[in-house]
Design a protein around this motif. Sequence first.
Motif, PDB file in Angstrom:
ATOM      1  N   LEU B 489     -25.385   5.821   6.829  1.00 32.29           N
ATOM      2  CA  LEU B 489     -25.514   7.190   7.325  1.00 32.29           C
ATOM      3  C   LEU B 489     -25.339   7.238   8.837  1.00 32.29           C
ATOM      4  O   LEU B 489     -24.752   8.174   9.374  1.00 32.29           O
ATOM      5  CB  LEU B 489     -26.863   7.789   6.912  1.00 32.29           C
ATOM      6  N   ALA B 490     -25.840   6.228   9.514  1.00 29.25           N
ATOM      7  CA  ALA B 490     -25.691   6.180  10.975  1.00 29.25           C
ATOM      8  C   ALA B 490     -24.208   6.124  11.346  1.00 29.25           C
ATOM      9  O   ALA B 490     -23.754   6.801  12.269  1.00 29.25           O
ATOM     10  CB  ALA B 490     -26.445   4.982  11.544  1.00 29.25           C
ATOM     11  N   GLN B 491     -23.447   5.325  10.582  1.00 26.85           N
ATOM     12  CA  GLN B 491     -22.004   5.222  10.849  1.00 26.85           C
ATOM     13  C   GLN B 491     -21.287   6.539  10.553  1.00 26.85           C
ATOM     14  O   GLN B 491     -20.415   6.971  11.306  1.00 26.85           O
ATOM     15  CB  GLN B 491     -21.384   4.095  10.008  1.00 26.85           C
ATOM     16  N   MET B 492     -21.671   7.150   9.446  1.00 25.38           N
ATOM     17  CA  MET B 492     -21.042   8.416   9.101  1.00 25.38           C
ATOM     18  C   MET B 492     -21.327   9.475  10.162  1.00 25.38           C
ATOM     19  O   MET B 492     -20.458  10.241  10.562  1.00 25.38           O
ATOM     20  CB  MET B 492     -21.545   8.916   7.732  1.00 25.38           C
ATOM     21  N   LEU B 493     -22.562   9.492  10.611  1.00 32.52           N
ATOM     22  CA  LEU B 493     -22.937  10.464  11.635  1.00 32.52           C
ATOM     23  C   LEU B 493     -22.151  10.229  12.923  1.00 32.52           C
ATOM     24  O   LEU B 493     -21.703  11.172  13.581  1.00 32.52           O
ATOM     25  CB  LEU B 493     -24.449  10.361  11.898  1.00 32.52           C
ATOM     26  N   HIS B 494     -21.967   8.972  13.247  1.00 37.86           N
ATOM     27  CA  HIS B 494     -21.213   8.608  14.438  1.00 37.86           C
ATOM     28  C   HIS B 494     -19.783   9.155  14.350  1.00 37.86           C
ATOM     29  O   HIS B 494     -19.269   9.742  15.299  1.00 37.86           O
ATOM     30  CB  HIS B 494     -21.220   7.085  14.572  1.00 37.86           C
ATOM     31  N   ILE B 495     -19.171   8.973  13.194  1.00 37.33           N
ATOM     32  CA  ILE B 495     -17.792   9.447  13.006  1.00 37.33           C
ATOM     33  C   ILE B 495     -17.747  10.980  13.054  1.00 37.33           C
ATOM     34  O   ILE B 495     -16.912  11.573  13.744  1.00 37.33           O
ATOM     35  CB  ILE B 495     -17.212   8.930  11.668  1.00 37.33           C
ATOM     36  N   LEU B 496     -18.677  11.624  12.358  1.00 36.35           N
ATOM     37  CA  LEU B 496     -18.703  13.090  12.359  1.00 36.35           C
ATOM     38  C   LEU B 496     -18.950  13.630  13.763  1.00 36.35           C
ATOM     39  O   LEU B 496     -18.396  14.651  14.167  1.00 36.35           O
ATOM     40  CB  LEU B 496     -19.781  13.605  11.400  1.00 36.35           C
ATOM     41  N   GLY B 497     -19.772  12.903  14.505  1.00 35.48           N
ATOM     42  CA  GLY B 497     -20.062  13.312  15.884  1.00 35.48           C
ATOM     43  C   GLY B 497     -18.803  13.304  16.729  1.00 35.48           C
ATOM     44  O   GLY B 497     -18.529  14.246  17.469  1.00 35.48           O
ATOM     45  N   ARG B 498     -18.016  12.251  16.585  1.00 34.37           N
ATOM     46  CA  ARG B 498     -16.823  12.209  17.425  1.00 34.37           C
ATOM     47  C   ARG B 498     -15.796  13.244  16.966  1.00 34.37           C
ATOM     48  O   ARG B 498     -15.063  13.796  17.790  1.00 34.37           O
ATOM     49  CB  ARG B 498     -16.254  10.810  17.548  1.00 34.37           C
ATOM     50  N   ILE B 499     -15.778  13.554  15.672  1.00 39.40           N
ATOM     51  CA  ILE B 499     -14.839  14.580  15.212  1.00 39.40           C
ATOM     52  C   ILE B 499     -15.214  15.941  15.814  1.00 39.40           C
ATOM     53  O   ILE B 499     -14.360  16.658  16.326  1.00 39.40           O
ATOM     54  CB  ILE B 499     -14.808  14.668  13.667  1.00 39.40           C
ATOM     55  N   THR B 500     -16.503  16.275  15.760  1.00 36.66           N
ATOM     56  CA  THR B 500     -16.904  17.580  16.290  1.00 36.66           C
ATOM     57  C   THR B 500     -16.855  17.619  17.822  1.00 36.66           C
ATOM     58  O   THR B 500     -16.853  18.680  18.412  1.00 36.66           O
ATOM     59  CB  THR B 500     -18.325  17.977  15.815  1.00 36.66           C
ATOM     60  N   ASP B 501     -16.824  16.446  18.451  1.00 32.71           N
ATOM     61  CA  ASP B 501     -16.659  16.410  19.916  1.00 32.71           C
ATOM     62  C   ASP B 501     -15.193  16.428  20.324  1.00 32.71           C
ATOM     63  O   ASP B 501     -14.863  16.361  21.507  1.00 32.71           O
ATOM     64  CB  ASP B 501     -17.308  15.135  20.497  1.00 32.71           C
TER      65      ASP B 501
END
Lengths: 167, 621
Positions: B489-501
């Motif tokens: 989940l931490a990895q997924m959140l990291h990826i989603l974070g960069r997409i929304t940034d």
Amino acid sequence: MSEEIELTGQIVKHYGSDKGMLIPMMQDLQAECGYLPIGHLRCLAERLDVPLSRLYSVATFYSSFRLAPKGAHDVTLCMGTVCYLKGSPMILEAISREFNVEAGGTTADRLFSLQAVNCVGACALAPVMVVDGKYYDGVTPQSAIEIIQAFPCEEETAEPSAKEGAK
Amino acid sequence: MNTAAAKFAAPADIEAFSQAVRGKIRADSKVVRVCIGTGCAAKGSRKIYELFRQAAEQSMDDVKIEAKCVGCHGFCERGPIVVVEPGEILYQRVEEPDVAEIFRETVLGGRVIERLLYEDSATGTRASKAEEIPFYAVQKRIVLENNGRIDPARITDYIAQGGYSALAKVLSSMTPEDVIAEVEASGLRGRGGGGFPTARKWRSCREAKGKPKYVVCNGDEGDPGAFMDRSIMEGNPHSVIEGMLIGAYAIGSEQGYIYVRNEYPLAVEHLGTAISQAREMGLLGKNILGGTLSFDIEINRGGGAFVCGESTALMASLEGRAGVPRAKYIHTVESGLRNKPTNLNNVETWANIPAIINRGGRWFADIGTKNSKGTKVFSLVGNVRNTGLVEVPMGITLRRIIDEIGGGVRDGKRFKAVQTGGPSGGCIPAEHLDTRVDFDELTKLGSMMGSGGMIVMDEDTCMVRVAKYFTEFLQKESCGKCTPCREGLAQMLHILGRITDGEGQVGDIVRLEELADLLEGTALCALGKTAANPVLSTIRYFRDEYDAHIRDRHCPAKECRGLFRYEIDEEACKACGICLKACPVDAITGEKKVPHVIDQDKCTLCGTCWEKCPFTAVMKV
């Protein structure tokens, strides 16, 4: 010291020394002291004959426990899905900026503790802020700050924001 | 039998008492019911109740008038709600100054006050009764039937409405096996999200070796956007207690626990009152109704951990430990709380039991679809016109719930998705709105029934951000015991974070899908196994939004900061200077009578101009 022994003694007795009731005991302790003071936890661990680390694990696992004193007021901001969609992150940001306090923290003057919680289950009123048990509906960054600023003169906070929700 | 607090000694006493109470009610014909559920209470309904109570006390009228607190009506959006009997006249958005008028005109005079009635915004017609309002008309209420009718703090109210008659029936004429067979005939499946057949669970627990056996009610309603269980526990706590009593009889248990979320103080209060009243009247304790059943209930308040909604985590919490789940090679019905056979059901499941016993399993099975019987309570919230609690028969389409009950998307916006099933559920797009609500159908769409949250999202909602919200939620709530959930989940959140940034990389969608697959296959508990649903369902239905973020660095819903710009519409701009003064970085220039302009190089995209412009001339592009 004697106060710690007395209070934890009462609590343990109330639950019949049942180790399984550790969480309710810690909830009672927190309700009494406002937080979980280390001295009391030591006392409680001793009385129940469980390691202090077990109490610490429980205290840090559940978000409702706190190991440091809280402020005079409780400000709880709902971060549930609906509140989130309706702008609670902006409200959190505004409060943090205005009063220099992080979610989970307490202001330097101990005026209030700020909590960002998952969902208070009042989604029809979103965004929701709960102050000392009182629910405010349809909160905006501006109104949230105003509600908190009104703290020193308690009487003025008694006016609910019902009108805002009716619009 | 009189209606003073009595102790029941036999099953027949309950019916006699109920009749006595009802006989008394008929004489007191005028009642003002004020909702004191969390929603209405937040809008000041307690004060309104107090005013009605005082007015009733001071009234010189010969007829006895009663002001009454009741549980949630479901229409929280329109609170505070006040219902006047006779006539069942429903007033909405009642304010303190209205109390005197309602009392004078409606309670004493029998006249309806038009302006306080619900008005249909489309047709302009006003409805004086609940059943005339579309919000209620489409619903079918079994679990919520008495919510809004009875005072949750008075056991006599519940008994007068037929409460505890199912218990009396069970204890006087049914064997435990009969009870299980009746529940089996109803086809009831667990309302907490799993959808496991209730009767099968009860039977396994009954047949399991070991004593004592425990019965647990899961009131740890952690899904954000859901408050069905809160309203049931607050508004009709005895229905849960009666359901648990019947379950205890069927399973052979003497001790029950209700695990309630820490954030629900009113539910804890009402359940506590209800339990002590039930004890006083001999409905909890030893030799209930003079028979062999002995059963008692304790309330445990949760500590504030989402994972405790998972059965084994909840049991760990009841044992006084951190709420960490365990692998379920051995089912909890065989070895649950303190390693004893434990039957755990959700609040709504328990609340369905009395009606099933009273009206029969067949009656229940006639409602709904082939594999999903009865009704389901949803909390319909988000960007719909009417928000609140709704109870509908299984098999109704999502479209009817959203359009007919919910009144459609608010503010004239376009519908984008409905999110069901809580953080582990999924987002369902417009093309699937005619899907029937049913455990299996929702699962096929990549979402799930869950406990019943239903969050409507309009065109201004960024679906990538929604996926990120749920992933962030679950990542924070992950207990950390198993690696896939903790790290995945931490990895997924990291990826989603960069997409929304705006820093998404080509291949990110595939990476998300791989991680999701891993989670589903290897996580220890239901939280982890289903955690990727929000991401997977948004990729499945809204892939173009992901692509726009990654490829074009653009957020189509214009929600992700940095992935859209602010511009001023020259035509709409009145050159008032408000934005110019409000801009914290002096990025706006302009003079009197000259439309203002935003300097894109200086703009930090804070959105202040957009918020402050009185003419909505600032646009997101």
